[in-house]
Design a protein around this motif. Structure first.
Motif: not given
Length: 122
Positions: A118-122
């Motif tokens: 899973v890619g998580v970013a702001q």
């Protein structure tokens, strides 16, 4: 190449088609164009796709990739009034999840191994 699209208020909400013998699903017109022009602008060249699938095993039997950002954008655009007030914080939270990918390897010694990223970013 044959493909299909489901529209909501005249905008693509779900696109799908077959590319190189694989079923591809997407949530925006960029995916539709990627399906329609796969020989000119293949999904494999997309930066988010590369990031999402680089951890997949080289010998994967299957790989799944979902770009979540267009879905969050569509949901946000569809909201108005009281619904926007109640679901806005939820979308704000979910908006940090940018993509998801999974893959599985061929069974070995009776065991199959898979992974989820899973890619998580702001």
């Amino acid at each position: 190449m044959p493909y299909s699209v489901i529209l909501i208020d005249g905008e693509p909400a779900l696109t799908y088609g077959v590319v190189d013998g694989r079923v591809v699903f997407g949530t925006d017109s960029a995916t539709l164009l990627g399906i329609d022009n796969a020989d000119q602008a293949p999904l494999a060249n997309d930066a988010a796709f590369k990031q999402a699938t680089r951890s997949a095993a080289e010998q994967s039997l299957n790989t799944a990739y979902l770009n979540l950002q267009p879905l969050w954008n569509l949901m946000g655009a569809q909201l108005d009034g009281d619904a926007a007030t109640s679901i806005g914080p939820v979308l704000n939270y979910l908006g940090h999840f940018k993509w998801m990918s999974t893959g599985a390897e061929a069974p070995s010694s009776g065991l199959a191994r898979g992974s989820l990223h899973v890619g998580v970013a702001q």
